[in-house]
Design an enzyme around this catalytic site. Structure first.
Site: not given
Ligand code: UD1
Length: 416
Positions: A23, A116
Site C-alpha cells: 500500500n 476487488c
Molecule cells: C486503502 C488500502 C486498503 C485498506 C484501506 C483502509 C491501499 C492501496 N489500499 O484502501 O488495503 O483496507 O485503505 O485502511 O492503500 N470511501 C468512500 N468514498 C471515497 C473513498 C472511500 O466512501 O471516496 C469508503 C470506502 O468505500 C471504504 C472506506 O471509505 O468503505 C475506506 O476507504 P479508503 O480509506 O479510501 O481505502 P482505500 O484507499 O480504498
C-alpha cells in the site's frame, strides 16, 4: 490458475523477512506521474497489484525498469490522459492516477474502480477533493472525466479519513497553484510514506495530526525512495506462527506501525517479543477471546481483520470483531465455517466462538485478506486444505508458500 495445498498441524519456526509495503508501493508508483524526471523506488514487493499499477502507468507513457526489488520509473515523451480501462478496473488503487494526470495535463479520463470483491467502493471523496482544487468532474459510461485549467489550492475536510482520497489530494495539490489544506486526512504509515516521497520530489507538505498543508509547485523533480515494510504481511506472518503454535520472528518491520495489532494479540494471551526492527511470537496456547473494532490508523487495521478472525476461530471463548471500514470484509466467513469454524455475523459485527480444531477443506480465496485467513486456518486444520483463487492471495502476498515453507509449513503451489 492453480491452487495451494496446505497440510495442517505443523508448528512453524524460524525467521522471515517482510517485503516493502504494497500500500506504499502503489501510490509511490503513481506519484512518478507527477514528474518527467526518474523516480527510483527500493524495496518494491513482487506482487500482482504492483504489476497492475506498473502496467497502468506504463500505458500512460512511463517506462518502468525493474531489477528485483528496485524500480526505475522514467518519463518517455508525452503522458496520456486516458487510463487503460482493463488495468484500472482490476484494482481500486489505480484510480489514484486521476489527480496526477489532471494536474499534469488539465484533463484525465479514468474508469471507475472495480475488480476487488470488497466491492466497487465509492470514490466520492476523491472527486470532492479534486473539485476543491478547481476540477470539473463528471462520470459517464463507467469512467470519470476530470478537467481543469490549472489546479489551484483549496480546502477539503474529509467526513472520513479515506486513505485513497488523502493520497489523491496530496498528489494533485503538490502541482496546484497556492496552498491546499486537507482536514481529517488519513495518517496510515503508507500515507506518511507517500508524503516523504512527495517531499523528496520537491512538494512542500506540512502535517499536524490529521491536517495536511500543501504548498503547490509548478513542477516536481525526480527522487529516490525506500518503501516502508508491509505491516499487513508482518501481521499475517506473525499470526501464521501463532495459529500453528510455533515460534516465528518477522524481520525488517517497524513495530510501532503494528501497535494496535500487538495490543490486541497480546490481549488474547499471545506472547510477543519486540526486538530492534523485529517481532517474535512464542508458543502461547489457544487465544483468549477479545473484542476488537477496526478503525483508521492508529486503530486496528481492517486488512488484518480476516487473519485475526482465523486465529480467534481456534480460541477458548467468543470474540467480537466489529468492522467499521469495509462492509464487505466478512468474505472469509463461509470458508472458515466450512472448516469447522463457528462464526455468526450480524451487520458489521462478527461473533467468533473458538473451537478446538479446524478441518481441511476445498475452498477458494475471495480476496487478498480472506485468502490469507484461509491459508492460516489451513496451517492448523486437520488434514489437507485446498485453496483456489490464489491470484487473489498473490495480489498482496509475495510467494506466500515460499515464506511459509521456509518456516516449516507443509504447503505447495500446484498448477491445474
Ligand atoms: C486503502 C488500502 C486498503 C485498506 C484501506 C483502509 C491501499 C492501496 N489500499 O484502501 O488495503 O483496507 O485503505 O485502511 O492503500 N470511501 C468512500 N468514498 C471515497 C473513498 C472511500 O466512501 O471516496 C469508503 C470506502 O468505500 C471504504 C472506506 O471509505 O468503505 C475506506 O476507504 P479508503 O480509506 O479510501 O481505502 P482505500 O484507499 O480504498
Amino acid at each position: 490458475m492453480g491452487y495451494l495445498l496446505v497440510e495442517g498441524g505443523h508448528p512453524l519456526s524460524g525467521r522471515v523477512p517482510v517485503e516493502g509495503a504494497k500500500n506504499a508501493a502503489l501510490p509511490a508508483s503513481v506519484a512518478s506521474l507527477l514528474t518527467d524526471e526518474p523516480v527510483v523506488l527500493h524495496r518494491v514487493p513482487q506482487l500482482r497489484d504492483v504489476s497492475t499499477i506498473l502496467l497502468t502507468i506504463g500505458d500512460l507513457g512511463k517506462r518502468v525498469i525493474r531489477n528485483g526489488a528496485d524500480l526505475l520509473i522514467r518519463g518517455e515523451g508525452t503522458l496520456s490522459g486516458e487510463a487503460n480501462p482493463y488495468s484500472v478496473r482490476k484494482m481500486r488503487a489505480s484510480f489514484l492516477v486521476l489527480g496526477p494526470l489532471l494536474a499534469r495535463l488539465g484533463r484525465a479520463v479514468v474508469p471507475l474502480p472495480g475488480g476487488c470483491s470488497l466491492g466497487e467502493g465509492p470514490v466520492d471523496l476523491h472527486l470532492r477533493g479534486l473539485e476543491a482544487l478547481g476540477a470539473r468532474v463528471r462520470a459517464e459510461k463507467g469512467a470519470v472525466t476530470a478537467e481543469a485549467d490549472g489546479l489551484r489550492g483549496g480546502r477539503i475536510e474529509l467526513p472520513f479519513p479515506s486513505v485513497g482520497a488523502t493520497e489523491q489530494v496530496l498528489m494533485a495539490a503538490s502541482l496546484a497553484e497556492g496552498e491546499t489544506e486537507i482536514v481529517n486526512g488519513s495518517i496510515e504509515p503508507e500515507v506518511v510514506d507517500l508524503v516523504r516521497l512527495l517531499r523528496k520530489m520537491g512538494s512542500e507538505i506540512e502535517s499536524n495530526g490529521r491536517t495536511y498543508r500543501v504548498a503547490g509547485r509548478a513542477a516536481l523533480h525526480g527522487a529516490e525512495h525506500t518503501l516502508i515494510p508491509d505491516r499487513m504481511e508482518a501481521g499475517t506472518l506473525l499470526l501464521a506462527g501463532a495459529i500453528s503454535g510455533g515460534e516465528v520472528t518477522v524481520e525488517g518491520v517497524v513495530p510501532d506501525h503494528l501497535r494496535a495489532f500487538l495490543d490486541v494479540v497480546s490481549a488474547t494471551g499471545l506472547r510477543v517479543e519486540e526486538g530492534d526492527g523485529e517481532l517474535t511470537v512464542l508458543p502461547s496456547g489457544r487465544p483468549s477471546p477479545v473484542s476488537v473494532e477496526t478503525a483508521p490508523y492508529p486503530g486496528f487495521p481492517t486488512d488484518l481483520h480476516p487473519p485475526l478472525a482465523a486465529y480467534l476461530s481456534i480460541g477458548t471463548g467468543t470474540s467480537r470483531l466489529a468492522e467499521t471500514i469495509f462492509e464487505h470484509r466478512f468474505t472469509y466467513v463461509d470458508a472458515l465455517r466450512a472448516m469447522g469454524g463457528r462464526i455468526a455475523v450480524s451487520g458489521r459485527v462478527g461473533s467468533i466462538t473458538g473451537v478446538k480444531g479446524l478441518r481441511g477443506s476445498s475452498l477458494s480465496a475471495p480476496d487478498i485478506r480472506a485468502g490469507a485467513a484461509i491459508v492460516l486456518a489451513g496451517l492448523v486444520a486437520e488434514g489437507e486444505t485446498k485453496i483456489g483463487g490464489i491470484e487473489q492471495i498473490d495480489r498482496g502476498y509475495a510467494s506466500i508458500e515460499e515464506k511459509l515453507k521456509r518456516l516449516g509449513a507443509r504447503i505447495e503451489r500446484q498448477n491445474d
